[in-house]
Design an enzyme around this catalytic site. Sequence first.
Site, PDB file in Angstrom:
ATOM      1  N   LEU A  88      59.484  23.016   4.506  1.00 54.33           N
ATOM      2  CA  LEU A  88      58.703  21.910   3.954  1.00 54.33           C
ATOM      3  C   LEU A  88      59.255  20.875   2.924  1.00 54.33           C
ATOM      4  O   LEU A  88      59.193  19.777   2.695  1.00 54.33           O
ATOM      5  CB  LEU A  88      57.190  22.142   3.634  1.00 54.33           C
ATOM      6  CG  LEU A  88      56.442  22.698   4.691  1.00 54.33           C
ATOM      7  CD1 LEU A  88      55.085  23.139   4.183  1.00 54.33           C
ATOM      8  CD2 LEU A  88      56.167  21.757   5.925  1.00 54.33           C
TER       9      LEU A  88
ATOM     10  N   GLY B 281      61.577  23.762  -7.869  1.00 55.23           N
ATOM     11  CA  GLY B 281      62.553  24.245  -9.160  1.00 55.23           C
ATOM     12  C   GLY B 281      62.934  26.009  -8.940  1.00 55.23           C
ATOM     13  O   GLY B 281      64.019  26.195  -9.177  1.00 55.23           O
ATOM     14  N   PHE B 282      62.311  26.625  -8.324  1.00 57.48           N
ATOM     15  CA  PHE B 282      62.478  28.038  -8.293  1.00 57.48           C
ATOM     16  C   PHE B 282      62.549  28.667  -6.858  1.00 57.48           C
ATOM     17  O   PHE B 282      62.489  29.733  -6.657  1.00 57.48           O
ATOM     18  CB  PHE B 282      61.391  28.956  -9.123  1.00 57.48           C
ATOM     19  CG  PHE B 282      61.687  28.405 -10.418  1.00 57.48           C
ATOM     20  CD1 PHE B 282      62.769  29.069 -11.260  1.00 57.48           C
ATOM     21  CD2 PHE B 282      60.359  27.890 -11.209  1.00 57.48           C
ATOM     22  CE1 PHE B 282      62.700  28.525 -12.587  1.00 57.48           C
ATOM     23  CE2 PHE B 282      60.666  27.463 -12.351  1.00 57.48           C
ATOM     24  CZ  PHE B 282      61.659  27.669 -13.094  1.00 57.48           C
ATOM     25  N   GLY B 283      62.285  27.698  -5.690  1.00 58.92           N
ATOM     26  CA  GLY B 283      62.084  28.413  -4.404  1.00 58.92           C
ATOM     27  C   GLY B 283      62.120  27.302  -3.333  1.00 58.92           C
ATOM     28  O   GLY B 283      61.753  26.166  -3.667  1.00 58.92           O
TER      29      GLY B 283
ATOM     30  N   VAL C 288      59.733  26.134   0.080  1.00 57.90           N
ATOM     31  CA  VAL C 288      58.367  26.043   0.697  1.00 57.90           C
ATOM     32  C   VAL C 288      58.379  26.003   2.187  1.00 57.90           C
ATOM     33  O   VAL C 288      59.114  25.152   2.812  1.00 57.90           O
ATOM     34  CB  VAL C 288      57.573  24.910   0.093  1.00 57.90           C
ATOM     35  CG1 VAL C 288      56.046  25.024   0.564  1.00 57.90           C
ATOM     36  CG2 VAL C 288      57.342  24.995  -1.449  1.00 57.90           C
TER      37      VAL C 288
ATOM     38  N   LYS D 259      55.422  29.535  -0.583  1.00 55.59           N
ATOM     39  CA  LYS D 259      56.603  29.216  -1.356  1.00 55.59           C
ATOM     40  C   LYS D 259      57.402  30.406  -1.758  1.00 55.59           C
ATOM     41  O   LYS D 259      56.833  31.459  -2.415  1.00 55.59           O
ATOM     42  CB  LYS D 259      56.112  28.553  -2.904  1.00 55.59           C
ATOM     43  CG  LYS D 259      57.197  28.308  -3.669  1.00 55.59           C
ATOM     44  CD  LYS D 259      56.560  27.641  -5.109  1.00 55.59           C
ATOM     45  CE  LYS D 259      57.897  27.547  -6.135  1.00 55.59           C
ATOM     46  NZ  LYS D 259      57.413  26.536  -7.288  1.00 55.59           N
TER      47      LYS D 259
ATOM     48  N   ASP E 299      53.849  19.870 -16.356  1.00 50.32           N
ATOM     49  CA  ASP E 299      54.927  19.121 -15.191  1.00 50.32           C
ATOM     50  C   ASP E 299      54.332  18.403 -14.258  1.00 50.32           C
ATOM     51  O   ASP E 299      54.421  18.350 -13.064  1.00 50.32           O
ATOM     52  CB  ASP E 299      55.570  20.319 -14.763  1.00 50.32           C
ATOM     53  CG  ASP E 299      57.014  19.809 -13.962  1.00 50.32           C
ATOM     54  OD1 ASP E 299      57.459  18.724 -14.525  1.00 50.32           O
ATOM     55  OD2 ASP E 299      57.526  20.599 -13.129  1.00 50.32           O
TER      56      ASP E 299
END
Length: 616
Positions: A309, A313-315, A317, A330, A428
Amino acid sequence: MFLSAGGAKLKPATMLNITNRCSYTVWPAAMPVGGGVQLDPGATWTLNVSGLASHGRVWARTGCSFNGRGNGSCQTGDCGGMLACKAYGRPPNTMAEFTIGQFNNTDFFDLSFVDSFNVPMDFLPVQDQGGPGCGKGPRCAANITSQCPSELTAPGGCNNACTVFKQDRYCCTGNAAYNCEPTKYSLLFQQICPDVYDYSMDADWKKTFTCPLGTNYQIVFCPSINLNTSLPSTGSSSSSKRRIGLILGTVVGFILIAGFLLFFVHRRRTRRHREMEEEEEEFGKLQGTPMRFTFHQLEVATEQFRDKLGEGGFGSVFEGQLGGERIAVKRLDQAGQGKKEFSAEVQTIGSIHHINLVKLIGFCVEKSHRLLVYEYMPKGSLDRWIYCHDDNIDPPLDWSTRCKIITHIAKGLSYLHEECTKRIAHLDVKPQNILLDDNFNAKLSDFGLCKLIDRDMSQVVTRMRGTPGYLAPEWLTSQITEKADVYSFGIVVIEIINGRQNLDPSRSEESMHLITLLEKKVKHDNLVDMIDKTSKDMQAHEQDVIQMMMLAMWCLQIDCKRRPKMSEVVKVLEGTMNAESNIDHNFVATNQVNFRIADNAASSVPPLASHVSGPR
């Protein structure tokens, strides 16, 4: 400290010694101090930059031709065809950026690839003047032009990928550092010149260097790559013996280093394996956490992670199906990457529930695998619906839908700030972290950077986190409250109204920064220009839109104590309260200001434009 004839204290002068060590002539330019010279190979230009009212820049121009009146043109880094520059240079050019002693008697400086690359540079403090706390300074000694990918090649330099492709994945402004995808171009530039600011990697604000006021600096075009001087040669016999000894020493040293590296790698792997086991045990002991899945279950649910999808920032989805319900999974890209953010999200959002927060269904902690399972939001993230892209075939949102989205965001933040056991600062807030269901109901997501604040604490001290372009001014003090979210919310509201990102490098210098443009429009009583021109419905509700902008400007106060609580924002949106009208119409910190953190006055250093506000 220096004294004038009348006894007044004078700030020491700051000099830039600009040297050309290239094999060709360059024509350096300097803004805003002006001036321009021709620097032949080996020549030096000394520039006094004391007392600048704002940050300055120095860059090299190449391939220039000027007449006796100083008029002409350059192949790279031109600035209006003038030897004495009166405008910013056009790419490609590498820039040295600096702010001299305007904040707490400290100088800030960096090198920047934002406007592409043309010549290698050093920006270093003069060694005998580097006082306590003086940074080393950035270096870029390699010639990137010679290794420039063909797609980016420009006459006399190498273009930035953002300039060429104008896509978020290359620019990393609206999507920012934490959601930025390293590309083959950004990785190439960062590996060659790791000290230099670029769009490509996260935490780029760490590439700002500092020195005490009064330090002098040297800017060198085409610096030496090897700073070590070579030893003089002696007789042939002693040279041979020295050469043999050097070879033997190198071999022995290599064996020792290789053995140490093998030992270090083995110990690191063992420690990482032990940490993963301990982390699995810790999650098993946590009370009130959501459902825990095995990795195999989520592999099956996503059909081996087939349908992506998007990326964060870290992975990445992925879409999945779990018991007849659509889910979003995620998956962290690498073991250990984002560990704190993963734990924060599981423990925070897993224990709270609100209609305007994305539901965390469960998680997986198994060996090196770290995954989060969310409810599926079919309309995706808000940025897809409010930014006007050429490839966007969706019609612009009408005014009532935008109002609904703004209200839902406000209610979600109000719950986090004022209704939970501990205040939760999201830290954020941006369109990419606001998801929409089929009916355009909005929900806040991605709580990996959130911070819990006890009710009896006025503030919390934390490292800088968040997204350039959405950061509140007080971030540079590292002492923040939930009011940092209120500032970010104000920026998001203006983006929803205007239909563009706060930071857009594809636009002209004067309109690149949306919040700065807002400052100009409100001071000239011309807010109607800020309304999305692609939507006739927005134009038809002109007065209502302007009232919403007034609410956003209340949230954008530099002094965090003058911003409203999010519960007050909700009341204004629901019509039970009026927005504050006595507000300051300066929304971007450009000089030393009082950020009024808690009950203490705390001054902060506004970052260089490329670090918090994004590109020029």
